[in-house]
Design a protein around this motif. Structure first.
Motif, PDB file in Angstrom:
ATOM      1  N   SER A  53      24.238  14.767  10.305  1.00  0.00           N
ATOM      2  CA  SER A  53      24.552  15.352  11.601  1.00  0.00           C
ATOM      3  C   SER A  53      23.682  16.596  11.756  1.00  0.00           C
ATOM      4  O   SER A  53      23.644  17.429  10.857  1.00  0.00           O
ATOM      5  CB  SER A  53      26.042  15.703  11.624  1.00  0.00           C
ATOM      6  N   PRO A  54      22.964  16.729  12.863  1.00  0.00           N
ATOM      7  CA  PRO A  54      22.076  17.885  12.993  1.00  0.00           C
ATOM      8  C   PRO A  54      22.852  19.195  12.902  1.00  0.00           C
ATOM      9  O   PRO A  54      23.963  19.297  13.421  1.00  0.00           O
ATOM     10  CB  PRO A  54      21.485  17.722  14.404  1.00  0.00           C
TER      11      PRO A  54
ATOM     12  N   ARG B  18      20.624  25.121  14.385  1.00  0.00           N
ATOM     13  CA  ARG B  18      19.230  24.728  14.291  1.00  0.00           C
ATOM     14  C   ARG B  18      18.814  23.885  15.511  1.00  0.00           C
ATOM     15  O   ARG B  18      17.744  24.052  16.069  1.00  0.00           O
ATOM     16  CB  ARG B  18      19.091  23.893  13.005  1.00  0.00           C
ATOM     17  N   LEU B  19      19.744  22.995  15.885  1.00  0.00           N
ATOM     18  CA  LEU B  19      19.495  22.133  17.036  1.00  0.00           C
ATOM     19  C   LEU B  19      19.382  22.971  18.306  1.00  0.00           C
ATOM     20  O   LEU B  19      18.445  22.810  19.093  1.00  0.00           O
ATOM     21  CB  LEU B  19      20.626  21.106  17.163  1.00  0.00           C
TER      22      LEU B  19
ATOM     23  N   GLN C 169      15.667  14.025  20.444  1.00  0.00           N
ATOM     24  CA  GLN C 169      14.315  14.551  20.212  1.00  0.00           C
ATOM     25  C   GLN C 169      14.241  15.251  18.857  1.00  0.00           C
ATOM     26  O   GLN C 169      13.266  15.122  18.124  1.00  0.00           O
ATOM     27  CB  GLN C 169      13.957  15.586  21.286  1.00  0.00           C
ATOM     28  N   TYR C 170      15.283  16.008  18.572  1.00  0.00           N
ATOM     29  CA  TYR C 170      15.354  16.768  17.331  1.00  0.00           C
ATOM     30  C   TYR C 170      15.275  15.822  16.122  1.00  0.00           C
ATOM     31  O   TYR C 170      14.510  16.036  15.186  1.00  0.00           O
ATOM     32  CB  TYR C 170      16.664  17.559  17.323  1.00  0.00           C
ATOM     33  N   VAL C 171      16.053  14.749  16.201  1.00  0.00           N
ATOM     34  CA  VAL C 171      16.076  13.800  15.083  1.00  0.00           C
ATOM     35  C   VAL C 171      14.711  13.117  14.949  1.00  0.00           C
ATOM     36  O   VAL C 171      14.173  12.988  13.840  1.00  0.00           O
ATOM     37  CB  VAL C 171      17.202  12.750  15.292  1.00  0.00           C
ATOM     38  N   VAL C 172      14.150  12.708  16.089  1.00  0.00           N
ATOM     39  CA  VAL C 172      12.837  12.054  16.053  1.00  0.00           C
ATOM     40  C   VAL C 172      11.808  12.977  15.411  1.00  0.00           C
ATOM     41  O   VAL C 172      11.000  12.573  14.574  1.00  0.00           O
ATOM     42  CB  VAL C 172      12.390  11.654  17.480  1.00  0.00           C
TER      43      VAL C 172
ATOM     44  N   PHE D 153      20.082  19.283   8.632  1.00  0.00           N
ATOM     45  CA  PHE D 153      21.247  18.433   8.918  1.00  0.00           C
ATOM     46  C   PHE D 153      22.397  18.798   7.990  1.00  0.00           C
ATOM     47  O   PHE D 153      22.188  19.317   6.896  1.00  0.00           O
ATOM     48  CB  PHE D 153      20.917  16.949   8.666  1.00  0.00           C
ATOM     49  N   GLU D 154      23.577  18.454   8.469  1.00  0.00           N
ATOM     50  CA  GLU D 154      24.701  18.410   7.542  1.00  0.00           C
ATOM     51  C   GLU D 154      24.669  17.016   6.929  1.00  0.00           C
ATOM     52  O   GLU D 154      24.658  16.015   7.659  1.00  0.00           O
ATOM     53  CB  GLU D 154      26.009  18.621   8.325  1.00  0.00           C
TER      54      GLU D 154
END
Lengths: 502, 375
Positions: free
Chosen positions: B123-124, B128-129, B138-141, B95-96
């Motif tokens: 912020s992702p 990478r995302l 989904q990425y954050v989860v 993340f940033e």
């Protein structure tokens, strides 16, 4: 040349009670009893007795009992009497030994080593006498796509389902192995209960098409009695790949049980042994099974669930996973204790695995692979009571098949002689004078009574656990605890030991 | 998992054992979008003091981070600085980090053994995302699950945008003051929870609400269907590591909303389904829909006593189990709407109400911001 084999059981008559009415003589198809004119009294030849208890039950003065014979060979902890007798019988005949009903030997019964939970204090039990308690279950594929119409309403995309008012069905038992009256009893009971009975591989007698809404028809390796009308009549179609009592081989119906009606229904010749092939000759692998599943779906316009019945064997989880991916709607698993009308003794007593372990592994594997939703799982193979149903569902089953218990309700006393075709209770026979002993008007009511009683008990146990819907019990393994099981057994069953907390 | 100094007592932690609890729940929403501090919701839950036993309390506030509303607000418990460093090394590669600071708290009597608590606005990382082939949520989860499962001593307990969960071990009113919810934050909706567990996990992560992205769940009850629900939902990549009802309920709702795209009223018909006999009496349209939902999702029926308040961006949903085995009342006064385990939790804030009622078992009560209500 034949070695004499002493009777295992002895008929004991109390002369003070016997009134010489000769009911026992008339009731015994094995011709055990007769009136001896010279002696002026009833006598019995115990060597012919199969211990079916027909005479005991019908003796008006309760003058009869059957006891284990105390005649014995020299005691031997290694060579049991049974093992020795079987050697004598085979030396006498040169044949494969035949047996009936389920494996009677001393293997563990895992259901009896599992205990069920109940709620208290933190969570109230629910009273089934005062609150709704739902036992209705739908069998079939659940992994549907959510679709909406233009107004945003959900579209019913469910594939065909079987609706059961209680999670119990009657197992596959063919007309032929059991009698017309037994079939009628099962069919009428299924209709009244809102559940299903199963034709087995014997076809569907023309008189029973009227119960077709509650009928599961079977397609087995012999294809007996399979035709278009038969498939179309059914509520669901079951492909029999295996049977718990005899994994690895096909069905056996001794020729003396193939009467005119059985012959017509099965579409096979009268009086000749009907031995189904061990495999389906069009299924030599999983991809072939898929073709048969879709052939049957095509034949019935995708309106009926397809069940694939397999025997519980060592790699049952992998097989079930393959079946789930092959288009089947329901998998039926039959454990090694499952009954049969005739099976080679060695196979019945030595092949397969317990249903509890098979079920636990199948359910877990399907979940690991994320496909538990693609099929319902029905289990069979010695469901003794409502408690076994509860435990099976908590282990992961959607419903149970009962066979032996249903036959017991009809009068069977588990003499395990079905293959002789001389069933004194009118169940596993085709002899008209014996068949008529089973009155379907009474038989169906006894089956209804049994299933209703079990359903009440299931509701009581569910309520105790704080559940009011059978769906919330399915796969709810925290409700179970093992007692006296080792680590491996607990791991396979996926349950904790009694005393371990939640 | 997070370890505290109760560990030497050998009491099993949340996740190592399943701990039944009774509870109090309460929520307020201003449907006009007008913001309020947490003071009222603290008063509400404090009134029901006897429904908690000092072993867990918590809150979720919505609309509380207007200056950072584009960013995922991560709240973290740390056991020590070692796991904090490990976590931050992980965060920085995924993340940033727009802003980070220690959570502002005040010393409060009755709150002891607090872990190190940090907050990050994230912020992702776009590359990478993109490489993950997942959508942003989904990425954050997945990142949250990774920290919680793999970094010992670190626990993400809040991960939504423009919302935050605040919780810990203690009475809820003390927890609220500990986090300065009555002064530092203003939101359009608040939910709260006071816990009455049967034993002493003593772990802050085990308190409620349980959150996933902007979803939060507070729950009173002990569901009997727990293992049926858990084993089903775990087929879809969720891991129920805390073994709490709240956790599994959150995942069930997340699955039905995010994956299956069901509406909240439809979700209520799945998890708190009407009895078959009731469904039979409904209109043809409703009958068709409800039978379909019950046939399609039988394993997501949540059985046994519960009252839950589900918080999401823009609203709250209150729902009871189908038999209503736990108390819960709803009320309205102008734009304000209230949900509480007991009526006293509402009357203490607003003695004069336009309407107060007890929703029936399985009847969802959904309060959302009115159109134009500022998010």
């Amino acid at each position: 040349m034949d070695t004499f084999i002493p009777a295992e059981y002895e008929v004991v008559r109390n002369p003070e009670l016997c009134i010489g009415c000769r009911v026992c003589e008339r009731q015994c198809s094995n011709e055990v009893h007769k009136y001896d004119k010279d002696l002026g009294k009833m006598i019995a030849d115990s060597t012919k007795c199969v211990n079916c208890h027909r005479c005991v039950c019908l003796c008006p003065t309760h003058a009869l009992k059957i006891v284990k014979s105390d005649d014995t060979y020299k005691l031997n902890a290694n060579w049991s009497v049974q093992a020795m007798n079987e050697v004598y019988r085979q030396a006498n005949s040169g044949g494969v030994l035949l047996s009936s009903m389920g494996n009677p030997n001393d293997y563990p019964i895992y259901f009896n080593k599992i205990l069920v939970n109940a709620s208290q204090v933190t969570n109230p039990p629910i009273d089934p006498l005062r609150e709704p308690m739902e036992t209705t279950v739908y069998l079939g594929k659940k992994d549907v796509e959510i679709k909406r119409d233009i107004e945003g309403r959900l579209v019913d995309t469910m594939p065909p389902q079987l609706k059961l008012t209680t999670p119990i069905m009657f197992s596959a038992m063919s007309y032929g192995s059991i009698s017309y009256n037994a079939h009628e009893s099962l069919a009428r009971a299924a209709e009244e209960l809102g559940i299903f009975y199963n034709t087995g591989e014997g076809g569907l007698h023309k008189d029973f098409y009227k119960y077709s809404k509650n009928t599961i028809v079977q397609v087995a390796s012999g294809r007996f009695g399979v035709h278009e009308e038969y498939l179309k009549a059914a509520a669901a179609i079951e492909i029999k790949m295996g049977q718990g009592a005899k994994p690895g081989i096909g069905g056996h119906l001794p020729g003396m049980k193939i009467s005119d009606e059985v012959s017509a229904t099965r579409m096979i010749p009268k009086g000749i042994d009907a031995i189904s092939p061990a495999p389906h000759h069009d299924i030599y692998s999983i991809e072939d099974l898929r073709q048969l599943i879709y052939t049957l779906k095509e034949a019935t316009a995708y309106t009926k669930p397809i069940i694939v019945k397999i025997a519980a064997v060592h790699n049952v989880a992998a097989i079930a996973s393959g079946i789930a991916r092959s288009g089947a709607d329901i998998i039926a698993i039959d454990g090694f204790r499952g009954g049969t009308g005739a099976a080679p003794t060695r196979i019945r007593d030595n092949v397969g695995i317990p249903i509890e372990l098979a079920l636990a592994q199948v359910d877990e594997r399907l979940r690991q692979e994320g496909i538990r939703d693609s099929v319902s799982v029905v289990v069979a193979g010695s469901i003794h009571s409502s408690a076994d149903v509860v435990k099976a569902i908590a282990l992961g089953a959607d419903a149970c098949y009962i066979g032996t218990a249903a036959l017991l309700a009809l009068g069977c006393h588990l003499c395990r002689s079905c293959h002789t075709g001389k069933c004194n209770w009118g169940i596993a026979t085709q002899r008209p004078e014996l068949v008529k002993r089973l009155n379907p008007d009474i038989g169906y009511k006894r089956l209804v009574n049994l299933v209703r009683a079990w359903s009440h008990e299931i509701q009581e146990m569910m309520g105790g656990m704080g559940l009011n819907s059978i769906e919330a019990l399915r796969g709810n393994r925290l409700m179970l605890r093992g007692v006296g099981l080792n680590e491996t057994e607990l791991k396979i069953l996926g349950i904790h030991h009694a005393g371990e907390s939640m | 998992m997070f370890v505290n100094d109760l560990e030497h007592k050998k009491a099993p932690l949340e996740g190592e054992v399943r701990i039944p609890s009774g509870c109090a729940v309460s929520a307020i929403i201003d449907r006009s979008g007008k913001k309020m501090t947490g003071a009222n919701v603290i008063r509400s839950i404090a009134t029901m003091h006897d429904r908690s036993n000092g072993l867990g309390g918590g809150f979720a506030g919505y609309g509380i981070y207007p200056d950072y509303k584009e960013y995922y607000a991560f709240h973290l418990f740390y056991n020590d600085f070692q796991c904090k460093k490990e976590t931050e090394d992980f965060l920085i590669t995924h993340f940033e980090i727009v802003y980070s600071s220690e959570m502002k708290t005040r010393k409060t009597k009755g709150i002891t053994n607090e872990p190190i608590i940090y907050r990050y606005f994230l912020s992702p990382l776009s590359k990478r995302l993109a490489n993950s082939l997942m959508d942003e949520e989904q990425y954050v989860v997945k990142c949250v699950n990774k920290i919680n499962a793999e970094i010992k001593g670190a626990f993400v307990f809040s991960s939504g945008k423009d919302m935050g969960i605040f919780k810990g071990v203690g009475f809820p009113e003390d927890i609220g003051r500990f986090y300065l919810l009555d002064e530092e934050y203003e939101g359009y909706a608040w939910t709260s929870h006071g816990r009455y567990p049967t034993n002493t996990p003593g772990w802050w992560g085990g308190a409620h609400p349980f959150g996933l992205l902007d979803y939060s769940v507070v729950h009173n009850g002990e569901i009997s269907s727990y293992d049926a629900n858990r084993r089903y939902i775990e087929m879809f990549g969720y891991k129920c590591s805390l073994q709490t009802d709240t956790e599994v309920i959150t995942y069930v709702i997340d699955y039905l909303i995010r994956v299956k795209k069901l509406t909240l009223p439809e979700i209520a018909k799945v998890i708190s389904a009407s009895f078959w006999s009731t469904i039979e009496e409904k209109s043809e349209e409703d009958r068709r829909e409800e039978i379909f939902l019950r046939k399609a999702f039988p394993s997501l029926l949540i059985n046994g006593p519960f009252s839950i308040i589900f918080g999401f961006t823009g609203g709250i949903m209150a729902l009871n189990d189908r038999l209503k085995l736990r108390s819960m009342v709803c009320a309205e006064k102008g734009d304000l709407a209230f949900v509480s385990s007991e009526e006293c939790g509402i009357r203490v804030i607003e003695p004069e109400l336009d309407r107060i009622y007890s929703p029936a078992g399985g009847q969802p009560v959904i309060y959302t911001l009115k159109e134009g209500g500022a998010l």
